[in-house]
Design an enzyme around this catalytic site. Structure first.
Site: not given
Ligand code: MN
Length: 741
Positions: A82-83, A172
């Site tokens: 994702e990042d 998370d």
């Molecule tokens: Mn996370």
């Protein structure tokens, strides 16, 4: 939260890994750490910490759940795709399909509507994300519940084949909630609310209490800081007192259980702020009432010990009604099992008790993740896990609120609870009954009125006789009549139609009530008839009942009806001195008592006496009694020649006139089939009673005699008695008081 600019060392994470991990497992975790650390190296959290600390924290939370190593590896890598520049292809190349699928699953979950990441990137990506606020808040308000439900469903769907994705997402979210204070306030509230709406229900559904309560408390703190602070402060304030009380309670409980050979671990139960808040809301009670409850948890070796401990506690202290729940026999939807009860402890205050086995405790704390905590080869644990996964699957297919009823019912079948059967209503509510219970027992358990009107039953759709014993898992439908009551047969123990004391006593109450109603009607109409005969009107039944020591007239009528109270006792009540003037709405006879009813035989009060015919004594004469053979005492004037001449002096009794009593003239009407001697029978009867007849009119028409007398009676009791005696004469139809004049 203390910030640090240094990375959490890998060694710390390695220490937290489950002991059963192999060397290869540990290497896998280290490998994932290195890839994640490198990918996130330039990123920081809002707290200023290196981003990798978030990944390691998520992995630590997962390690506590003792998940398999690939889940921890995926946890470390969860934000890479994702990042960072890392791609799924990279992951697949380095870690293989299984871990790739997990990372992909978490990434996809992040893109669900309104399942925000709550991630705390300090970089520009995060800023960009802040602009992706939900469309427009007001438009969502009305449909909020719907959206939440739909998001939950999609969350479960996205979790797809692998529930482990959800563990990573929950870990998370938990870490993001722990570090939420670094977020701007408006974001905090939204993320916290989402946590309450989506993530804590998911944790609950997976049965992971450990994560659920922490998510809730962290979220509640942000959603409702005022209430949170209030409860937290009160908790802190009362903690020392509460803890010292709990110590004593625990010692006493241990002693009690040891004396009865039950091995148990006892712990005070932590109370969580959000659960206190919800309880206060649900029960609409102030903090003190909710918090006042001390709570302990007993962990015992096996299921029979659970019930043994429960029995012991219930016999030592009084259980609080409606506070007992048997989640062992009927587990919650998330497979939570425990016995819950509350008792009035010896200090007269409530004590909540939870009782469960070690296995149930692990399930309660870790839910579906408890699976991984069991030693290998536990078939039961595997079976439980399969069952839970299946249940989650069917839930995913049908939406979050539909349960697989068949499976639920099947899970209830168990040999452990031979003393009880668990029966289902057509709506699927479980009811526990003693084994051997019948449809009638069931009907009364559901509702008293359904019991009374029970006429038949269907078990699992088939008509059955009412004496059929119910089995665990039966779904019972009661067929009722529109009205009516139980049958007396139900109370016949030989017919075996009713087994529970509860149903039996309800049936008895019904019959008692019917009987009471019948007696009431009989008593009331009987009394009314008698009063009418005596010409008494406008009787105040309230006062009459009160004077006779009944709470209500109905009670008095019931006792009249069942014979416990006699009519004569009621009539005597009207003869009380203060009653008489009201009762005889006429003046006393102008010529007071010339009758002979006031003779007193000295020393032999109440003895039958009659006036001697030879001398006809009158009130005021000097008199003497003579004891006859079999006719009582005759009263003679002292100057009667028969007395003067008698040789049997020993038969003479000293008598004197009693006090002169008032009498009242009462008109009486008698109706009879005319016969010879009727009038003389009546007058003899009256003279026997020493009642003076002031007037007589006789009218015979078509052989019906109509007699109208005026008799002089001293009270209503006498009138009632004489009317009854007259009515008992041959040919007399009725005798009653007629209106004066
Ligand atoms: Mn996370």
């Amino acid at each position: 939260m203390k910030s640090t600019n240094t990375a959490i060392p890998l060694e710390k994470l390695l220490e937290q890994l489950p002991d059963i991990y192999s060397v290869a497992d540990r290497e896998l975790v280290q490998h994932a750490y290195r890839v994640a650390e490198e990918a996130h190296r330039e990123q920081k959290r809002l707290s200023g910490e290196p981003y990798i600390n978030h990944c390691v924290s998520v992995a630590s939370i997962l390690a506590e759940l003792k998940v398999p190593p690939e889940v921890i590896a995926a946890g470390l890598l969860h934000d890479t795709v994702e990042d960072t520049s890392v791609t799924l292809t990279d992951i697949r190349r380095d870690f293989g399909d299984a871990i790739t699928a997990l990372v992909d699953g978490v990434t996809k979950l992040t893109h669900l509507p309104h399942v925000s990441r709550g991630d705390q990137h300090a970089d520009s990506d995060a800023v960009k994300q802040e602009d992706e606020e939900p469309p427009s808040a007001p438009a969502l308000l009305g449909r909020k519940d719907e959206i939440v439900a739909e998001t939950l469903r999609k969350t479960f769907l996205a979790m797809g084949k692998d529930v482990r994705v959800m563990f990573i997402k929950l870990a998370d979210r938990l870490h993001n909630m722990r570090t939420l204070s670094h977020m701007p306030e408006h974001k905090r509230k939204r993320i916290a609310q989402e946590t309450l709406d989506i993530f804590s229900p998911v944790a609950n559904r997976l049965g992971i209490w450990q994560i659920k309560w922490e998510l809730e408390d962290l979220a509640f703190r942000n959603v409702n800081p005022v209430e949170y602070k209030k409860i937290a402060e009160l908790l802190t304030e009362k903690r020392p007192d509460r803890e010292s009380q709990l110590e004593v309670i625990k010692e006493n409980l241990i002693k009690l259980l040891e004396q009865n050979n039950i091995k148990a671990e006892i712990s005070g139960r932590p109370k969580h702020i959000y659960s206190i808040f919800k309880k206060m809301q649900k029960k609409d009670k102030p903090f003190d009432m909710v918090w006042d409850v001390r709570a302990v948890r007993l962990i015992v070796p096996d299921v029979p010990s659970c019930y043994a401990a429960l029995g012991l506690i219930h016999t030592s202290w009084r259980p609080i009604k409606d506070e007992f729940d048997d989640y062992i026999a009927a587990p919650k939807d998330n497979y939570y099992q425990s016995l819950h009860t509350a008792v009035i402890y010896k200090d007269k205050r409530p004590l909540e008790v939870q009782i469960r086995t070690h296995e149930m405790h692990l399930n309660a704390e870790f839910g579906i993740a408890a699976h991984w905590r069991y030693k290998e080869g536990s078939k039961q644990a595997d079976k439980n896990y399969e069952q839970q996964i299946n249940s989650l699957r069917s839930m995913m297919e049908w939406g979050p609120d539909v349960r697989d009823a068949t499976e639920f019912v099947e899970s209830m079948h168990t040999d452990v609870f031979q003393d009880h059967v668990y029966i289902f209503t057509p709506r699927g509510d479980a009811i526990d009954l003693p084994s051997g219970a019948t449809p009638i027992d069931f009907a009364y358990h559901v509702h008293t009125d359904i019991g009374h009107r029970c006429r038949g039953a269907r078990i699992n759709g088939k008509l059955v006789p009412l004496d059929q014993a119910l089995n665990t898992g039966d779904q019972v439908e009661i067929l009722t009549a529109k009205r009516g009551g139980p049958s007396l047969d139900w109370l016949n123990p030989n017919l075996g139609l009713v087994k529970t004391q509860r149903a039996r006593s309800k049936i008895k109450v019904w019959f008692k009530k019917q009987e009471d109603e019948q007696n009431l009607a009989q008593g009331r109409s009987g009394l009314e008839k008698e009063l009418q005969r005596l010409g008494l009107k406008d009787i105040n039944f309230e006062k009459l009942a009160h004077d006779l020591n009944y709470k209500t007239p109905d009670e008095m009528f019931i006792e009249l009806g069942n014979g416990d109270l006699s009519f004569s006792k009621i009539i005597r009540q009207f003869s009380q001195p203060e009653e008489s003037p009201d009762i005889f709405e006429v003046n006393p006879s102008s010529t007071p008592a010339t009758s002979t009813n006031s003779i007193e035989v000295v020393g032999l009060k109440g003895m039958l006496s009659a006036m001697a015919r030879c001398c006809n004594p009158t009130a005021g004469d000097q008199v003497v009694g003579f004891i006859t053979r079999g006719r009582g005492v005759t009263i003679h004037r002292q100057d009667c020649p028969n007395i003067l001449q008698t040789k049997e002096r020993e038969r003479l009794l000293q008598v004197g006139w009693g006090h002169v009593e008032r009498t009242y003239p009462v008109p009486v009407k008698i109706k009879a089939y005319d016969r010879q001697g009727l009038v003389s029978d009546i007058s003899n009867l009256l003279s026997d009673e020493n009642i003076n007849i002031a007037d007589v009119k006789v009218n015979v028409n078509r052989s019906i005699a109509d007699l109208r007398l005026i008799i002089e009676v001293k009270d209503i009791t006498q009138l009632s008695r004489i009317l009854t005696r007259i009515e008992n004469l041959p040919n007399v139809m009725e005798a009653h008081r007629s209106s004066p004049g």
